[in-house]
Design an enzyme around this catalytic site. Structure first.
Site, short mmCIF file in Angstrom:
data_model
loop_
_atom_site.label_atom_id
_atom_site.label_comp_id
_atom_site.label_asym_id
_atom_site.label_seq_id
_atom_site.Cartn_x
_atom_site.Cartn_y
_atom_site.Cartn_z
N SER A 165 0.55 -1.28 0.04
CA SER A 165 -0.16 0.24 0.13
C SER A 165 0.99 1.21 0.22
CB SER A 165 -1.11 0.04 1.02
OG SER A 165 -1.92 1.22 0.98
N ASP A 260 -9.73 -5.07 -5.02
CA ASP A 260 -9.06 -3.23 -4.36
C ASP A 260 -9.10 -2.22 -4.95
OD1 ASP A 260 -7.53 -1.88 -3.06
OD2 ASP A 260 -6.02 -3.10 -3.40
N HIS A 290 -7.72 -5.65 -0.80
CA HIS A 290 -6.70 -4.61 -0.13
C HIS A 290 -6.76 -5.37 1.20
CE1 HIS A 290 -3.98 -1.08 -0.23
NE2 HIS A 290 -4.23 -1.24 1.25
#
Length: 326
Positions: A165, A260, A290
């Site tokens: 991320s 995601d 995610h």
């Protein structure tokens, strides 16, 4: 592919909790959000694999402060004192939450499976530390590792960078900075569902805005805490898709999740890297959301992606060995 059934059941529990009064991250204070994120790790992720040691490290920063880091050394048979390769890792959490403990299981697995050393970095978080503090901390950690890694048993010619991320953004940003500043280029960049775009306006952001773990409101809460002003959004250190030239960067292994919100911008970044001549391996994990790499107690794909990353790392590290040592 449909959403993984185990993951779907987990998301139903999350939604039920919110319906019964549990607060999402973007409705909490920074301290509360960090505590909730860290505490959830204990229930969501599998116990960490064994390594030879996990040592606390303190890294000096350019502004006179220090940041904490944790060095994982794999348990491998004694061999002749050969220096080990290392992965410099940056945790996710939207620059606001996460730390050494939230990503301990993931880092232990990458160290044990590759095998390699892993240096996990606790860069400073927002809103106390705005952009570009996290970027500066990441660069300082990389330069520290290049200068001091050999004293820790690390081969500083075989360093990879990685993160998930926001941590993936920091990792790929390091390869860009290394190229522009003339630093040693990492042997590989490992990007787990990275943030790459200045604006969250893709199709996946629209259709997956709610109910798929990473909420649109939470993402904007994180970015509003991190960024100083609107101009920061188009700074490539926040949004690497804004870079005009992505050539001459480290080879990339990019792992994305089908469900995601960030998947479209991750694919776009992979396409840009390939177009710039960067060797890029892209894998989209079907049925995943995610942060699935930290859901070892929920989905089998958490173990799978760790193995896939470790194989990519081992291959990259092996390719840098002198002839006859592969």
């Amino acid at each position: 592919m449909p959403l993984d059934p185990d993951l779907a059941a987990f998301l139903e529990l999350v939604e039920a909790g919110i319906a019964n009064g549990a607060q999402p991250l973007h409705e909490l204070s920074s301290a509360q959000a960090r505590a909730q994120y860290d505490n959830s790790t204990l229930a969501l992720d599998a116990e960490g694999m064994d390594v030879a040691s996990a040592k606390s490290i303190v890294i000096p920063c350019r502004d006179g402060n220090q940041i904490d880091a944790r060095l994982y050394i794999p348990a491998i048979p004694a061999h002749d004192g050969t220096l080990l390769p290392a992965l410099l890792y940056f945790h996710g959490g939207g620059y606001c939450v996460g730390g050494l403990d939230s990503h301990d299981s993931l880092c232990r697995a990458l160290s044990a499976l590759t095998p390699c050393c892993v240096l996990s970095v606790a860069y400073r978080l927002a809103p106390e530390h705005k952009f570009p503090t996290a970027v500066d901390d990441a660069q300082d950690a990389y330069l520290w590792l290049l200068s001091n890694g050999s004293t820790c048993g690390i081969d500083t010619q075989r360093i990879a960078v990685g993160g998930d991320s926001a941590g993936g953004t920091l990792a790929t940003g390091l390869t860009i900075a290394a190229r522009d500043e003339g630093w040693l280029q990492p042997v590989l960049q490992v990007l787990l569902y990275p943030c790459t775009s200045a604006w969250q306006d893709t199709g996946s952001h629209s259709r997956l805005a709610q109910g798929y773990l990473l909420e649109a409101l939470t993402l904007q809460w994180m970015f509003s805490n991190y960024l100083r002003n609107a101009e920061d959004r188009t700074d490539w250190r926040f949004a690497p898709l804004e870079v005009v030239d992505l050539s001459r960067l480290a080879p990339a292994f990019i792992a994305l999740a089908e469900y995601d919100p960030l998947v479209d911008e991750g694919v776009a970044y992979a396409d840009r890297l390939k177009a710039a001549g960067v060797s890029t391996q892209l894998k989209v994990y079907e049925g995943m959301t995610h942060d699935f790499a930290r859901l070892g107690n929920i989905v089998n794909e958490a173990e799978l992606v760790r193995k896939d990353i470790s194989q990519a790392l081992a291959k990259a590290f092996s390719s840098q060995l002198p002839e006859g040592e592969n």
